[in-house]
Design a protein around this motif. Structure first.
Motif, PDB file in Angstrom:
ATOM      1  N   LEU A 157       0.873  -1.227   0.018  1.00 26.22           N
ATOM      2  CA  LEU A 157       0.049   0.051   0.031  1.00 26.22           C
ATOM      3  C   LEU A 157       0.775   1.165  -0.070  1.00 26.22           C
ATOM      4  N   PHE A 158       0.354   2.233  -0.742  1.00 27.43           N
ATOM      5  CA  PHE A 158       1.262   3.650  -0.664  1.00 27.43           C
ATOM      6  C   PHE A 158       2.797   3.312  -1.113  1.00 27.43           C
ATOM      7  N   SER A 159       3.162   2.287  -2.204  1.00 24.96           N
ATOM      8  CA  SER A 159       4.348   2.213  -2.437  1.00 24.96           C
ATOM      9  C   SER A 159       5.201   3.384  -2.527  1.00 24.96           C
ATOM     10  N   ASP A 160       4.718   4.493  -3.144  1.00 23.32           N
ATOM     11  CA  ASP A 160       5.528   5.613  -3.591  1.00 23.32           C
ATOM     12  C   ASP A 160       4.867   6.717  -2.875  1.00 23.32           C
ATOM     13  N   PRO A 161       5.137   7.048  -1.456  1.00 27.09           N
ATOM     14  CA  PRO A 161       4.320   8.058  -0.851  1.00 27.09           C
ATOM     15  C   PRO A 161       4.276   9.499  -1.419  1.00 27.09           C
ATOM     16  N   ALA A 162       5.327   9.690  -1.980  1.00 26.86           N
ATOM     17  CA  ALA A 162       5.622  11.013  -2.626  1.00 26.86           C
ATOM     18  C   ALA A 162       4.411  11.516  -3.720  1.00 26.86           C
ATOM     19  N   PHE A 163       4.190  10.384  -4.581  1.00 29.26           N
ATOM     20  CA  PHE A 163       3.219  10.456  -5.566  1.00 29.26           C
ATOM     21  C   PHE A 163       1.856  10.898  -4.746  1.00 29.26           C
ATOM     22  N   PHE A 164       1.485  10.060  -3.710  1.00 27.94           N
ATOM     23  CA  PHE A 164       0.391  10.264  -3.358  1.00 27.94           C
ATOM     24  C   PHE A 164       0.343  11.687  -2.603  1.00 27.94           C
ATOM     25  N   ARG A 165       1.288  12.262  -2.015  1.00 32.86           N
ATOM     26  CA  ARG A 165       1.241  13.354  -1.435  1.00 32.86           C
ATOM     27  C   ARG A 165       0.988  14.673  -2.541  1.00 32.86           C
TER      28      ARG A 165
ATOM     29  N   LEU B 183      -5.713  -8.364   1.631  1.00 31.27           N
ATOM     30  CA  LEU B 183      -4.576  -7.875   1.297  1.00 31.27           C
ATOM     31  C   LEU B 183      -3.827  -8.508   2.520  1.00 31.27           C
ATOM     32  N   PRO B 184      -2.366  -8.675   2.205  1.00 29.60           N
ATOM     33  CA  PRO B 184      -1.525  -9.365   3.463  1.00 29.60           C
ATOM     34  C   PRO B 184      -1.628  -8.224   4.143  1.00 29.60           C
ATOM     35  N   LEU B 185      -1.497  -8.492   5.815  1.00 29.86           N
ATOM     36  CA  LEU B 185      -1.557  -7.610   6.647  1.00 29.86           C
ATOM     37  C   LEU B 185      -0.542  -6.327   6.600  1.00 29.86           C
ATOM     38  N   PRO B 186      -0.996  -5.073   6.634  1.00 31.71           N
ATOM     39  CA  PRO B 186      -0.070  -3.953   6.235  1.00 31.71           C
ATOM     40  C   PRO B 186       1.011  -4.170   7.446  1.00 31.71           C
ATOM     41  N   THR B 187       2.129  -3.496   6.993  1.00 32.70           N
ATOM     42  CA  THR B 187       3.309  -3.790   8.381  1.00 32.70           C
ATOM     43  C   THR B 187       3.485  -2.389   8.972  1.00 32.70           C
ATOM     44  N   GLU B 188       4.250  -1.902   9.691  1.00 27.04           N
ATOM     45  CA  GLU B 188       4.741  -0.953  10.213  1.00 27.04           C
ATOM     46  C   GLU B 188       5.220   0.079   9.269  1.00 27.04           C
ATOM     47  N   ALA B 189       5.943  -0.555   8.124  1.00 35.80           N
ATOM     48  CA  ALA B 189       6.379   0.319   7.027  1.00 35.80           C
ATOM     49  C   ALA B 189       5.244   0.777   6.264  1.00 35.80           C
ATOM     50  N   ASP B 190       4.312   0.138   5.911  1.00 37.63           N
ATOM     51  CA  ASP B 190       3.015   0.632   5.305  1.00 37.63           C
ATOM     52  C   ASP B 190       2.179   1.674   5.999  1.00 37.63           C
ATOM     53  N   ALA B 191       2.274   1.546   7.278  1.00 45.15           N
ATOM     54  CA  ALA B 191       1.537   2.486   8.045  1.00 45.15           C
ATOM     55  C   ALA B 191       2.410   4.012   7.862  1.00 45.15           C
ATOM     56  N   ARG B 192       3.823   3.753   8.071  1.00 47.80           N
ATOM     57  CA  ARG B 192       4.749   4.900   7.871  1.00 47.80           C
ATOM     58  C   ARG B 192       4.428   5.472   6.679  1.00 47.80           C
ATOM     59  N   ARG B 193       4.526   4.824   5.414  1.00 49.86           N
ATOM     60  CA  ARG B 193       4.284   5.303   4.241  1.00 49.86           C
ATOM     61  C   ARG B 193       2.881   6.015   4.170  1.00 49.86           C
ATOM     62  N   TYR B 194       1.984   5.438   4.736  1.00 50.53           N
ATOM     63  CA  TYR B 194       0.489   6.062   4.590  1.00 50.53           C
ATOM     64  C   TYR B 194       0.689   7.462   4.940  1.00 50.53           C
ATOM     65  N   THR B 195       1.079   7.610   6.367  1.00 50.90           N
ATOM     66  CA  THR B 195       1.649   8.996   6.788  1.00 50.90           C
ATOM     67  C   THR B 195       2.326   9.960   6.019  1.00 50.90           C
TER      68      THR B 195
END
Lengths: 185, 277
Positions: free
Chosen positions: B82-90, B155-167
């Motif tokens: 999820l949110f593999s490229d945070p800069a794009f979503f931002r 989906l596979p359970l989001p990891t801490e890294a996923d949560a960080r990218r979401y932020t």
């Protein structure tokens, strides 16, 4: 027999300084493109430091950019950088050996699309790289390694040239003097 | 001729025969794919299937539709998280969302959605920005198998890294609000899942199927060779409304495509283009 059409260079992160020194040895009128994969983190800014002392322009290419002689192409963060007969191809396939950009990936693509017309230079110190360099050598490409801790591993040790920091320059000038020698009477 | 050269040539012949076979038997023409990527993925598939040669793979794929689906799955490019490229979503939030707010309805096409991670990320973003009600989100991929996974909303359970990218992506809530946990899996909110129309569409061969205000096609065209890449850009252009937005991957360019002059790149954005003519 054939001209060298591309030089591919792979370096683990620990060899970044050695890679920078090597790039300073490249002559301004280099008649071939240089394609470089260096292990890197997502936020490393590398183009400026690597290009500062290099006589050639150092760029992070976009997908499908042409390979122009006399330019240095550096793998962007998060992508494998591959070569495809005169242009670059970027890929977001999974990291290999924990790395993206990967060194094996670049060497293998050079072996596939350039074969004996590719030259490969690997800075040792990581498990990523020897297999790809071996594939390039198996296709008749000219290959060499820089560094001490080469264990052979998956790559064929055979007649891989071993270089030290001091002899890289001589190897490079042998490489690029070949095509020039051909046009002399 | 050395043994190495001849085995390399033999492999090349086998790959060509495999691709021709797949095209004639199943209508999937992979010959316009970027050769170096194709070779890497085919070799990986060969290792995973524990086969020795591409001829063996060809024999299997020509006779067995499931084997073909397995091959297409390997060849498909899937963003892993999820949110593999945070800069794009931002950037999308900052530069595109304010414009979308001024439109009564918005049709969004995510081309090459794979197993849906980026589609769901986009849906979460649109929901947070209060646009979900007037957006219709279409997501397509050429592989029916990947789409079947995407449709489940699991989906596979989001990891801490996923949560960080979401932020990092400018997330306004908490990622865990958008799913319920089931063991190692995350079941996404039905509201997200039911608002997305997953449909099979092959960018290489299928035509335009609607007019869209936003097209997201990130890192999908990397797999195509230059000819097909440019042809697909022609299709994307035809499918995009005037003043609509085209979102590409961070290292994808419109520079050599036929309609490059019809787009303006948004300043300071990753690779978000606006169709201006």
């Amino acid at each position: 027999m054939s001209h060298v059409g591309v030089l591919v260079v792979g370096a683990p992160r620990a060899a970044a300084a050695d890679l920078e020194s090597m790039l300073t040895l490249l002559p301004r009128e280099l008649p071939l493109p240089v394609v470089v994969a260096l292990h890197r983190g997502p936020h490393d800014a590398l183009v400026a430091p690597l290009g500062r002392r290099c006589a050639l322009p150092v760029v992070e290419p976009d997908d499908k950019d042409d390979l122009v002689p006399g330019h240095v192409y550096l793998a962007p963060a998060g992508y494998h950088l591959l070569v495809d007969k005169g242009c670059v191809a970027l890929s977001v396939e999974p990291p290999e050996h924990g790395q993206r950009p990967g060194l094996d990936a670049l060497f293998e693509s050079a072996a596939d699309s350039y074969g004996a017309r590719a030259a490969g230079l690997l800075f040792t110190g990581h498990e990523d790289g020897p297999a790809g360099l071996g594939a390039l050598q198996a296709r008749g490409g000219r290959v060499a390694i820089v560094g001490e801790d080469w264990e052979g591993g998956e790559g064929p040790e055979g007649d891989v040239e071993r270089l030290s920091q001091g002899t890289v320059g001589a190897w490079l000038s042998r490489l690029v003097s070949m095509p020039r020698a051909k046009v002399l009477p | 001729m050395s043994a190495g050269t001849s085995s390399a040539e033999l492999e090349s012949i086998e790959v060509d025969l495999l691709l021709e076979g797949v095209a004639r038997q199943w209508g999937f023409d992979l010959r316009s794919h970027a050769r170096p990527l194709l070779l890497r993925r085919l070799r990986r598939h060969l290792r995973e299937e524990r086969l020795e040669t591409f001829s063996a793979l060809q024999a299997r794929v020509l006779h067995d539709g499931e084997a073909l689906e397995g091959l297409l799955r390997t060849l498909s490019c899937t963003p892993p998280s999820l949110f593999s490229d945070p800069a794009f979503f931002r950037d999308f939030r900052a530069r595109v969302v304010p414009v979308l707010r001024t439109w009564p309805s918005v049709r969004v096409w995510h081309a090459g959605c794979g197993t849906g991670e980026d589609t769901y990320a986009l849906a979460i973003l649109l929901q947070e920005e209060g646009l979900w009600g007037r957006c219709r989100l279409y997501a397509s991929d050429s592989s029916e198998g990947l789409l079947a996974d995407a449709r489940t909303g699991v989906l596979p359970l989001p990891t801490e890294a996923d949560a960080r990218r979401y932020t990092e992506a400018g997330g306004k809530g908490v990622l865990t609000d958008y799913y319920t946990r089931d063991g190692n899996w995350a079941l996404l909110q039905p509201k997200l899942r039911d608002g997305i129309f997953f449909t099979q569409h092959n960018l290489a061969t299928d035509g335009s199927f609607n007019e869209f205000h936003v097209i997201v096609c990130r890192d999908t065209l990397l797999t195509f060779n230059r000819t097909l890449h440019n042809r697909v850009h022609g299709r994307l252009y035809e499918s995009l409304a005037r003043f609509g937005f085209l979102c590409l991957g961070r290292k994808e360019s419109l520079a050599r495509t036929p309609h490059a002059a019809a787009y303006e790149e948004l300043d300071g954005s990753g690779r978000i283009f606006r169709r201006v003519s």
